[in-house]
Design a protein around this motif. Structure first.
Motif, mmCIF file in Angstrom:
data_model
loop_
_atom_site.group_PDB
_atom_site.id
_atom_site.type_symbol
_atom_site.label_atom_id
_atom_site.label_comp_id
_atom_site.label_asym_id
_atom_site.label_seq_id
_atom_site.Cartn_x
_atom_site.Cartn_y
_atom_site.Cartn_z
ATOM 1 N N ASP A 76 -6.929 5.050 -22.226
ATOM 2 C CA ASP A 76 -7.242 6.099 -23.440
ATOM 3 C C ASP A 76 -7.874 5.398 -24.583
ATOM 4 N N ASP A 77 -9.107 6.497 -25.317
ATOM 5 C CA ASP A 77 -9.989 6.005 -26.049
ATOM 6 C C ASP A 77 -9.199 5.466 -27.556
ATOM 7 N N GLN A 78 -7.891 5.778 -27.548
ATOM 8 C CA GLN A 78 -7.410 5.126 -28.954
ATOM 9 C C GLN A 78 -6.902 3.863 -28.725
ATOM 10 N N ILE A 79 -6.871 3.381 -27.437
ATOM 11 C CA ILE A 79 -6.271 1.686 -27.440
ATOM 12 C C ILE A 79 -7.577 1.032 -27.810
ATOM 13 N N GLU A 80 -7.225 0.081 -28.775
ATOM 14 C CA GLU A 80 -8.180 -0.907 -29.183
ATOM 15 C C GLU A 80 -8.010 -2.126 -28.572
ATOM 16 N N ALA A 81 -9.313 -2.830 -28.351
ATOM 17 C CA ALA A 81 -9.798 -4.020 -28.014
ATOM 18 C C ALA A 81 -8.784 -4.481 -26.639
ATOM 19 N N PRO A 82 -8.956 -3.564 -25.686
ATOM 20 C CA PRO A 82 -7.920 -4.251 -24.347
ATOM 21 C C PRO A 82 -8.515 -5.271 -23.755
ATOM 22 N N VAL A 83 -7.576 -5.975 -23.295
ATOM 23 C CA VAL A 83 -8.123 -7.211 -22.429
ATOM 24 C C VAL A 83 -7.491 -7.081 -21.118
ATOM 25 N N TRP A 84 -8.229 -7.392 -19.848
ATOM 26 C CA TRP A 84 -7.675 -6.995 -18.688
ATOM 27 C C TRP A 84 -7.276 -8.464 -18.183
ATOM 28 N N GLN A 85 -6.400 -8.388 -16.974
ATOM 29 C CA GLN A 85 -6.056 -9.489 -16.403
ATOM 30 C C GLN A 85 -6.814 -10.553 -16.031
ATOM 31 N N ASP A 86 -8.187 -10.393 -15.961
ATOM 32 C CA ASP A 86 -9.108 -11.278 -15.445
ATOM 33 C C ASP A 86 -10.053 -11.660 -16.895
ATOM 34 N N GLY A 87 -9.517 -11.189 -18.034
ATOM 35 C CA GLY A 87 -10.031 -11.672 -19.235
ATOM 36 C C GLY A 87 -11.184 -10.837 -19.597
ATOM 37 N N SER A 88 -11.673 -9.778 -19.007
ATOM 38 C CA SER A 88 -12.569 -8.681 -19.228
ATOM 39 C C SER A 88 -12.005 -7.824 -20.203
ATOM 40 N N VAL A 89 -12.971 -7.279 -20.989
ATOM 41 C CA VAL A 89 -12.774 -6.423 -22.233
ATOM 42 C C VAL A 89 -13.240 -5.189 -22.099
ATOM 43 N N GLY A 137 -4.550 -4.105 -5.320
ATOM 44 C CA GLY A 137 -3.822 -5.061 -6.072
ATOM 45 C C GLY A 137 -3.037 -4.629 -7.255
ATOM 46 N N GLU A 138 -2.762 -5.724 -8.048
ATOM 47 C CA GLU A 138 -2.101 -5.413 -9.233
ATOM 48 C C GLU A 138 -2.959 -5.498 -10.482
ATOM 49 N N TYR A 139 -3.329 -4.501 -11.394
ATOM 50 C CA TYR A 139 -4.158 -4.628 -12.615
ATOM 51 C C TYR A 139 -3.587 -4.121 -13.768
ATOM 52 N N SER A 140 -3.870 -5.041 -14.849
ATOM 53 C CA SER A 140 -2.932 -4.907 -16.034
ATOM 54 C C SER A 140 -3.930 -5.163 -17.437
ATOM 55 N N PHE A 141 -3.524 -4.929 -18.351
ATOM 56 C CA PHE A 141 -4.072 -5.012 -19.559
ATOM 57 C C PHE A 141 -3.165 -4.945 -20.881
ATOM 58 N N ILE A 142 -3.837 -5.583 -21.874
ATOM 59 C CA ILE A 142 -2.858 -5.670 -23.107
ATOM 60 C C ILE A 142 -3.976 -5.258 -24.475
ATOM 61 N N GLY A 143 -3.427 -4.545 -25.332
ATOM 62 C CA GLY A 143 -4.255 -4.022 -26.521
ATOM 63 C C GLY A 143 -3.479 -3.617 -27.489
ATOM 64 N N GLU A 144 -3.907 -2.828 -28.419
ATOM 65 C CA GLU A 144 -3.335 -2.260 -29.671
ATOM 66 C C GLU A 144 -3.729 -1.063 -29.621
ATOM 67 N N MET A 145 -2.727 -0.120 -30.216
ATOM 68 C CA MET A 145 -2.700 1.531 -30.618
ATOM 69 C C MET A 145 -2.026 1.552 -31.849
ATOM 70 N N ALA A 146 -2.623 2.280 -32.810
ATOM 71 C CA ALA A 146 -2.094 2.416 -34.081
ATOM 72 C C ALA A 146 -1.319 1.354 -34.626
ATOM 73 N N CYS A 196 -0.041 -1.031 -32.811
ATOM 74 C CA CYS A 196 1.127 -1.548 -32.151
ATOM 75 C C CYS A 196 0.525 -2.042 -30.835
ATOM 76 N N PRO A 197 1.208 -3.312 -30.325
ATOM 77 C CA PRO A 197 0.788 -3.729 -29.085
ATOM 78 C C PRO A 197 1.232 -2.657 -28.013
ATOM 79 N N VAL A 198 0.375 -2.584 -27.211
ATOM 80 C CA VAL A 198 0.612 -1.696 -25.763
ATOM 81 C C VAL A 198 0.040 -2.492 -24.665
ATOM 82 N N SER A 199 0.635 -2.336 -23.749
ATOM 83 C CA SER A 199 0.220 -2.964 -22.178
ATOM 84 C C SER A 199 0.817 -2.203 -21.120
#
Length: 452
Positions: free
Chosen positions: A316-329, A339-348, A350-353
């Protein structure tokens, strides 16, 4: 009778004469003052002839001017003169013009005389009257001249009251009016209205002028508009596990959700409101919505995909500065293997993942998940391909659920427009109904990212 006797040598001679004395007895009046327009001067004898210094030859004359008047009377060869000094009274009684006054009393002044007799029995030089009527006076000066005059007095009154300074609530109105409703009164408001009442919505200083034939009075009032509106702020998001403190802009006790009285309220998520009643009885209320921020991932569930050409995962374009499991942004991530893919970031704030599991399946139907219709000759069209028995329908929807493209021809590609207009960049929903090579009917749901 007069006689004379003369004796000479024994002889006597006598003679007599009868003398008659003519008394004219002329006597004019003493010096006098006249009060009227003229006065009659009479000689006290009627015998003889009369000659006045006015030229009159009568035994009496009317005079209207002050001065000395002389008469000469001739009778039997005798003449006698007398004079009289005539003085005209200089007094003048004038109570003035009939009048209409505004007030409770009026003073009538007769001026400077010796004595006074008023119609109300008073004997003073002036009187105060408090009722409408005709008033007259007889005044006598020191020459004994009496004068009379009268005055018609109309005493009018007028009362006006538009009330005390007042406070109204914001959004309310007040009717201003003359509570005495003066008969035959002409009104003028500070607003320019000439009606007997006006409706006021705004704060300010207002006045009313009331006037009749004799009186003109003004009354004023201050209108205060109490605008103490409560404000809880904008609707907002709360992070998961976070509490939000709601405050009111008035920094005073308010009632929250019709139960709790407090300055502030600590909440999680939900709909909250507050009511406030000020000292003037004005009530205001406000509502705020606190939404709980949830993790968002454009692919909502684990999925099996054909990975022949890779698959572009889009956040979603409202998620800010997402970082993927391999470090790509970035909001895009190209998946080339299951496989398994994940990210962490912020939205409004708040942390989201999120984490997604992708498995591979056969590529009977190949659906690209991104294209760039920018006329550069590369990937300008979206179309499906693969080995299928038939296409029942290809449908593309925007994020609001509006259908913007459909076809049942596998050779009919979408150029990224709708009704002749270019569609915005973003994520679109793709639905495909098709028949497999084994003659099974299946449906496909996925996302397509439009890039420019």
């Amino acid at each position: 009778m007069y006689f004379l006797t003369v004796s000479n040598s024994g002889c006597n001679a006598s003679d007599s004469i009868h003398v008659t004395l003519n008394h004219l007895d002329l006597d004019l009046p003493i010096d006098t003052t006249f009060c009227s327009d003229s006065i009659l001067i009479v000689a006290n004898t009627t015998a003889g002839t009369f000659v006045w210094n006015t030229g009159s030859t009568q035994n009496q004359i009317w005079v209207s001017q002050p001065g000395t008047y002389t008469v000469t009377v001739t009778s039997g060869g005798c003449s006698q003169s007398d004079s009289v000094n005539v003085i005209m009274s200089q007094q003048n009684l004038d109570l003035g013009n009939d009048t209409i006054i505004c007030g409770t009393s009026f003073t009538i002044d007769a001026g400077n005389f010796d004595t006074y007799i008023w119609s109300n029995g008073a004997s003073s030089s002036s009187i105060n009257v408090s009722s409408t009527g005709v008033y007259f006076v007889t005044a006598t000066d020191n020459q004994g001249c009496s004068y009379m005059d009268s005055l018609d007095v109309i005493i009018d009154t007028l009362e006006l009251d538009i009330g005390l300074d007042t406070t109204i609530c914001f959004g309310d109105s007040i009717v201003l009016k003359d509570y005495y409703l003066g008969l035959n009164s002409n009104y003028l408001w500070s607003t320019g209205s000439i009606e007997d009442s006006i409706i006021i919505y705004s704060p300010g200083h207002y006045w009313l002028q009331s006037a009749n034939s004799a009186c003109k009075i003004i009354d004023s009032i201050n209108v205060i508009v109490m605008d103490e509106s409560i404000d809880l702020g904008e609707d907002r998001m709360s992070c998961e596990g976070e509490k939000v403190t709601l405050n009111n802009n008035l920094n005073t006790l308010v009632q929250w959700n019709d139960s709790i009285f407090a300055f502030s309220l600590e909440v999680e998520s939900g709909v909250y409101w507050a009511n406030y009643v000020n000292a003037a009885g004005c009530m205001s209320a406000d509502t705020v919505i606190i939404e709980r921020q949830k993790n968002i991932f454009s692919v909502l569930s684990d999925t099996a995909l054909c990975l022949k050409d890779g698959y572009l995962v889009t956040l979603d374009d409202q998620i800010e500065a997402p970082v993927w499991q391999d470090g790509s942004v970035g909001e895009y991530y190209l998946v080339n293997a299951p496989g398994e893919y994940s990210f962490i970031g912020e939205m409004a704030g708040c942390p989201v993942s999120d984490t997604i599991f992708i498995t591979e399946k056969g590529c009977e139907l190949i659906v690209p998940n991104a294209f760039s219709p920018n006329n550069d000759g590369l990937n300008d069209f979206f179309s499906i391909y693969g080995e299928i028995a038939g296409l029942e329908g290809l449908f593309i929807y925007n994020r609001w659920g509006d259908l913007i493209f459909e076809t049942n021809d596998t050779n009919h590609a979408w150029d990224g427009t709708h009704s002749g207009e270019q569609c915005q960049e973003g994520v679109y929903v793709v639905k495909i109904a098709y028949q497999t090579l084994s003659n099974d009917f299946e449906e496909y749901y996925g996302h397509l990212t439009l890039l420019r």
